[in-house]
Design an enzyme around this catalytic site. Structure first.
Site, PDB file in Angstrom:
ATOM      1  N   ARG A  77       0.660  -1.107   0.048  1.00  0.00           N
ATOM      2  CA  ARG A  77      -0.055   0.122  -0.010  1.00  0.00           C
ATOM      3  C   ARG A  77       0.652   1.327   0.164  1.00  0.00           C
ATOM      4  O   ARG A  77       1.676   1.520   0.780  1.00  0.00           O
ATOM      5  CB  ARG A  77      -0.969   0.049   1.125  1.00  0.00           C
ATOM      6  CG  ARG A  77      -1.853  -1.003   1.311  1.00  0.00           C
ATOM      7  CD  ARG A  77      -3.093  -0.570   2.390  1.00  0.00           C
ATOM      8  NE  ARG A  77      -2.636  -0.078   3.622  1.00  0.00           N
ATOM      9  CZ  ARG A  77      -3.276   0.246   4.579  1.00  0.00           C
ATOM     10  NH1 ARG A  77      -4.698   0.232   4.431  1.00  0.00           N
ATOM     11  NH2 ARG A  77      -2.896   0.216   5.774  1.00  0.00           N
ATOM     12  N   THR A 112      -1.411   7.528  -0.160  1.00  0.00           N
ATOM     13  CA  THR A 112      -2.737   7.272  -0.847  1.00  0.00           C
ATOM     14  C   THR A 112      -3.382   6.151  -0.351  1.00  0.00           C
ATOM     15  O   THR A 112      -4.840   6.133  -0.858  1.00  0.00           O
ATOM     16  CB  THR A 112      -2.495   7.223  -2.513  1.00  0.00           C
ATOM     17  OG1 THR A 112      -1.903   5.739  -2.799  1.00  0.00           O
ATOM     18  CG2 THR A 112      -1.928   8.275  -2.999  1.00  0.00           C
ATOM     19  N   ASP A 152       0.457  -3.723  12.145  1.00  0.00           N
ATOM     20  CA  ASP A 152       0.931  -4.049  10.927  1.00  0.00           C
ATOM     21  C   ASP A 152       1.177  -5.626  10.877  1.00  0.00           C
ATOM     22  O   ASP A 152       2.277  -5.950  11.423  1.00  0.00           O
ATOM     23  CB  ASP A 152       2.119  -3.378  10.577  1.00  0.00           C
ATOM     24  CG  ASP A 152       2.512  -3.427   8.973  1.00  0.00           C
ATOM     25  OD1 ASP A 152       2.662  -4.636   8.633  1.00  0.00           O
ATOM     26  OD2 ASP A 152       2.564  -2.296   8.276  1.00  0.00           O
ATOM     27  N   ASP A 159       4.910  -6.650   9.276  1.00  0.00           N
ATOM     28  CA  ASP A 159       5.923  -6.217  10.342  1.00  0.00           C
ATOM     29  C   ASP A 159       5.813  -7.332  11.413  1.00  0.00           C
ATOM     30  O   ASP A 159       7.130  -7.702  11.938  1.00  0.00           O
ATOM     31  CB  ASP A 159       5.953  -4.631  10.739  1.00  0.00           C
ATOM     32  CG  ASP A 159       6.199  -3.871   9.577  1.00  0.00           C
ATOM     33  OD1 ASP A 159       7.076  -4.353   8.968  1.00  0.00           O
ATOM     34  OD2 ASP A 159       5.812  -2.852   9.747  1.00  0.00           O
TER      35      ASP A 159
HETATM   36  C1  PRP Z   1      -0.993  -4.900   4.253  1.00  0.00           C
HETATM   37  C2  PRP Z   1      -1.812  -6.142   4.467  1.00  0.00           C
HETATM   38  C3  PRP Z   1      -2.622  -6.363   3.229  1.00  0.00           C
HETATM   39  C4  PRP Z   1      -2.713  -4.597   3.098  1.00  0.00           C
HETATM   40  C5  PRP Z   1      -4.192  -4.482   3.612  1.00  0.00           C
HETATM   41  O1  PRP Z   1       0.039  -5.175   3.577  1.00  0.00           O
HETATM   42  O2  PRP Z   1      -1.124  -7.264   4.487  1.00  0.00           O
HETATM   43  O3  PRP Z   1      -2.273  -6.620   2.111  1.00  0.00           O
HETATM   44  O4  PRP Z   1      -1.930  -4.056   3.785  1.00  0.00           O
HETATM   45  O5  PRP Z   1      -4.695  -3.116   3.274  1.00  0.00           O
HETATM   46  P1  PRP Z   1      -5.776  -2.739   2.478  1.00  0.00           P
HETATM   47  O6  PRP Z   1      -6.996  -3.443   2.496  1.00  0.00           O
HETATM   48  O7  PRP Z   1      -5.941  -1.194   2.641  1.00  0.00           O
HETATM   49  O8  PRP Z   1      -5.248  -2.694   0.672  1.00  0.00           O
HETATM   50  P2  PRP Z   1       1.079  -3.933   3.448  1.00  0.00           P
HETATM   51  O9  PRP Z   1       0.692  -2.920   2.318  1.00  0.00           O
HETATM   52  O10 PRP Z   1       1.422  -3.531   4.814  1.00  0.00           O
HETATM   53  O11 PRP Z   1       2.400  -4.752   2.850  1.00  0.00           O
HETATM   54  P3  PRP Z   1       3.107  -5.935   3.640  1.00  0.00           P
HETATM   55  O12 PRP Z   1       2.097  -7.008   3.568  1.00  0.00           O
HETATM   56  O13 PRP Z   1       4.219  -6.264   2.597  1.00  0.00           O
HETATM   57  O14 PRP Z   1       3.491  -5.488   5.011  1.00  0.00           O
HETATM   58  N1  URA Z   2      -2.402  -3.556   7.148  1.00  0.00           N
HETATM   59  C1  URA Z   2      -2.154  -4.088   8.145  1.00  0.00           C
HETATM   60  O1  URA Z   2      -1.136  -4.924   8.325  1.00  0.00           O
HETATM   61  N2  URA Z   2      -2.677  -3.751   9.257  1.00  0.00           N
HETATM   62  C2  URA Z   2      -3.820  -2.890   9.223  1.00  0.00           C
HETATM   63  O2  URA Z   2      -4.492  -2.606  10.111  1.00  0.00           O
HETATM   64  C3  URA Z   2      -4.373  -2.431   7.860  1.00  0.00           C
HETATM   65  C4  URA Z   2      -3.481  -2.844   6.619  1.00  0.00           C
END
Ligand code: PRP
Ligand code: URA
Length: 209
Positions: A104, A108, A200, A203
């Site tokens: 994400r 945005t 997160d 993380d």
């Molecule tokens: C997180 C999570 C989803 C997304 C959800 O990923 O694992 O993929 O956010 O958010 P959304 O429904 O608003 O799209 P992130 O972008 O943090 O990447 P990561 O898994 O690499 O940490």
């Molecule tokens: N992605 C995450 O990992 N946690 C949240 O709460 C939203 C998006």
């Protein structure tokens, strides 16, 4: 008509509570995500077709049932979805695993695709997309759009925590996709995080913060 299931099983509720706790460390967090994936997999595969077979037991021939029909493919959304793969494979070890990478944009909140590698025969497989967090829904909606563009016809989504906003967006964008989650939370905050959520997920699984 697609299905939405929020699993209210006591084991699921207990494990989600442990996952939410900010004091739960990386090792335990990763194990809980894996265990929850197994429990959700059990529910999401309830409608898999079976066929009658004859098996010789040490005592007699049994008419019994085994899985039939299309094969499965798991597609975790990188990174956090990776944490669910082993828990799924514990129950469906023959499934092929594709990967789709989305992150994400922190300003945005729009998802950006950076990787996609799916099994060649994805069109013939029942696809299960994995991501623990369904927040705005942008990542899941876009990932499923890309997977459909590559030929997939039958798709389910398994997550752990959903926000109402993300659930609604996914249902509207892909009304043919059944959705299974362990919990539906209250809302998103101004940064697009699920409240109360668990923070997160990527993380916390990979210990990067
Ligand atoms: C997180 C999570 C989803 C997304 C959800 O990923 O694992 O993929 O956010 O958010 P959304 O429904 O608003 O799209 P992130 O972008 O943090 O990447 P990561 O898994 O690499 O940490
Ligand atoms: N992605 C995450 O990992 N946690 C949240 O709460 C939203 C998006």
């Amino acid at each position: 008509m697609s299905k939405t299931m929020i699993m209210d099983h006591p084991l699921v509720q207990h494990k989600v509570s442990l996952l939410r706790n900010k004091n739960t460390g990386t090792k335990e967090f990763k194990e809980l995500v894996c265990e929850l994936a197994t429990l959700l997999c059990y529910e999401a595969t309830r409608d898999l077709p079976t066929e009658e077979v004859e098996i010789e037991t040490p005592i007699a021939v049994a008419k019994t049932r085994m899985l039939s029909g299309r094969k499965l493919a798991l597609v975790p959304i990188l990174r956090a979805g990776l944490g669910m793969v082993d828990g799924m494979l514990a129950l469906i070890p023959a499934a092929k695993v594709g990967h789709i990478g989305m992150y994400r944009n922190e300003e945005t909140l729009e998802p950006v695709e950076y990787y996609c590698k799916l099994p060649d025969d994805i069109a013939e497989r029942e696809v299960i997309v994995l991501d623990p967090m369904l927040a705005t829904g942008g990542s899941a909606v876009d990932a499923i759009t890309q997977i459909k563009k590559r030929g997939a016809k039958s798709i389910k989504f398994i997550g752990i925590i959903a926000a109402p906003e993300g659930m609604q967006r996914l249902q509207e964008a892909h009304p043919d996709v059944d959705i299974y989650v362990a919990a539906m939370d209250e809302k998103l905050n101004e940064n697009g995080y699920i409240v109360p959520g668990l923070g997160d997920a990527g993380d916390r699984i990979f210990g990067t913060k």
